[in-house]
Design an enzyme around this catalytic site. Structure first.
Site, PDB file in Angstrom:
ATOM      1  N   SER A 133       0.867  -1.183   0.000  1.00 23.03           N
ATOM      2  CA  SER A 133       0.000   0.000   0.000  1.00 23.03           C
ATOM      3  C   SER A 133       0.898   1.224   0.000  1.00 23.03           C
ATOM      4  O   SER A 133       2.059   1.143   0.442  1.00 23.03           O
ATOM      5  CB  SER A 133      -0.860  -0.007   1.264  1.00 23.03           C
ATOM      6  OG  SER A 133      -1.452   1.257   1.480  1.00 23.03           O
ATOM      7  N   TYR A 146      -1.785  -0.327  10.732  1.00 20.35           N
ATOM      8  CA  TYR A 146      -1.856  -0.788   9.339  1.00 20.35           C
ATOM      9  C   TYR A 146      -0.597  -0.331   8.594  1.00 20.35           C
ATOM     10  O   TYR A 146       0.033  -1.122   7.875  1.00 20.35           O
ATOM     11  CB  TYR A 146      -3.133  -0.235   8.687  1.00 20.35           C
ATOM     12  CG  TYR A 146      -3.330  -0.647   7.254  1.00 20.35           C
ATOM     13  CD1 TYR A 146      -3.826  -1.907   6.923  1.00 20.35           C
ATOM     14  CD2 TYR A 146      -3.013   0.228   6.215  1.00 20.35           C
ATOM     15  CE1 TYR A 146      -4.009  -2.276   5.591  1.00 20.35           C
ATOM     16  CE2 TYR A 146      -3.192  -0.131   4.891  1.00 20.35           C
ATOM     17  CZ  TYR A 146      -3.694  -1.384   4.579  1.00 20.35           C
ATOM     18  OH  TYR A 146      -3.867  -1.745   3.267  1.00 20.35           O
TER      19      TYR A 146
END
Ligand code: NAP
Length: 271
Positions: A133, A146
């Site tokens: 990501s 995250y």
């Protein structure tokens, strides 16, 4: 006939979103594709055989890899896509909750990778693609855990790529920005919500309301997965989509102070 026919790919988390689109795109490109979900799926991706697997369970991962090897004798490509989100202030999650997040997003990748590497090494070829990501490049507010897991994935992938290149195995990370999937609905809710972060939460919700309608379709990421799977000389990192390219460039070349200000502005934080 495609030069990829006879090649086997395994895509974790293929029941929806990026995994589903990637499994379908790889099948269209000529791979024999096995996708996974934790449950039995009746309407899985087209031309993809669905198997059950929970990447947090070592036995489940071993059983999956044995089943695929028994059917095809080879795994040429592993796409580690299964993942969950966790949006909230860093102190709003217990350590147990963060461990649960890492168990899917990082240790799940490591379990799957360790399970496929012996057969790839024996055959002297293979490719592993990890779905990272832009939050693995940019630690954004309210995504501390995250972001930490995706940063760890970047480090793990690059180290591994150095190690396994000797066996003609390559490891790449794909870095999307916002993608229109059910990722937000499937995310873990913080277990220690604090009212002190209510205003920040409202800011993040507003940001998501702004960006999600314009976010990339999962097919944009799937096309990059196929590219990384088929490039003659695969790269260690591929951004996926225009926004991810811009973030990656800004992170590398914009002055740190300017980058910090712009990120805080986006998250409606005082600059
Ligand atoms: N959407 C975004 O904006 C975005 C942006 C950047 C990166 N990503 C990354 O892209 C990947 C896919 O996300 P997505 O947006 O496509 O989300 P999604 O639609 O929610 O898909 C997540 C997939 O992961 C699977 N999964 C979850 N926990 C699992 C577990 N313990 N074991 C095995 N499979 C598990 C789910 O399968 P079942 O529920 O069927 O088991 C599902 O197929 C993730 O790694 C995510 O971090 C997403």
């Amino acid at each position: 006939m495609s030069t990829l026919s006879g090649r086997t790919a395994v895509v974790t988390g293929a029941s929806s979103g990026i995994g589903r689109a990637s499994a379908e795109a790889l099948a269209r490109a000529g791979f024999t594709v096995f996708g996974t979900s934790r449950r039995k799926v009746s309407n899985g991706p087209r031309q993809v055989s669905m198997l059950t697997c929970d990447v947090t369970d070592g036995d489940s991962v071993s059983a999956l890899v044995s089943t695929v090897l028994a059917q095809t004798g080879r795994i040429d490509l592993l796409v580690n896509n299964a993942g969950v989100g966790l949006l909230g202030g860093a102190e709003e999650s217990s350590v147990a909750q963060v461990q649960a997040l890492f168990d899917v997003n990082l240790f799940g990748v490591i379990r799957m990778t360790n399970a496929v590497l012996p057969s790839m090494r024996r055959r002297g070829e293979g490719r592993i693609i990890n779905i990272g990501s832009v939050l693995g490049l940019v630690p954004a507010p309210y995504s501390a855990h995250y972001s930490a897991a995706k940063h760890a994935l970047e480090g793990y992938s690059e180290s591994l790529d150095h190690e396994v290149r000797a066996f003609n195995i390559r490891v790449s990370v794909i870095e999307p920005a916002f993608v229109r999937t059910v990722f937000d609905q499937n995310g873990i809710e913080p277990d220690s919500v604090l009212k002190e972060y209510d205003q920040a939460r409202a800011g993040v919700d507003a940001l998501l309301r702004d960006v999600m309608p314009k976010a990339d379709r999962p097919e944009v990421v799937a096309d990059v997965v196929v590219k990384a799977a088929t490039d003659a000389r695969p790269r260690r990192r591929y951004t996926a989509g225009k926004a991810a390219r811009q973030v990656s460039m800004l992170r590398r070349f914009a002055p740190a102070g300017m980058f910090d200000k712009s990120l805080r502005k986006q998250f409606r934080l005082p600059v």
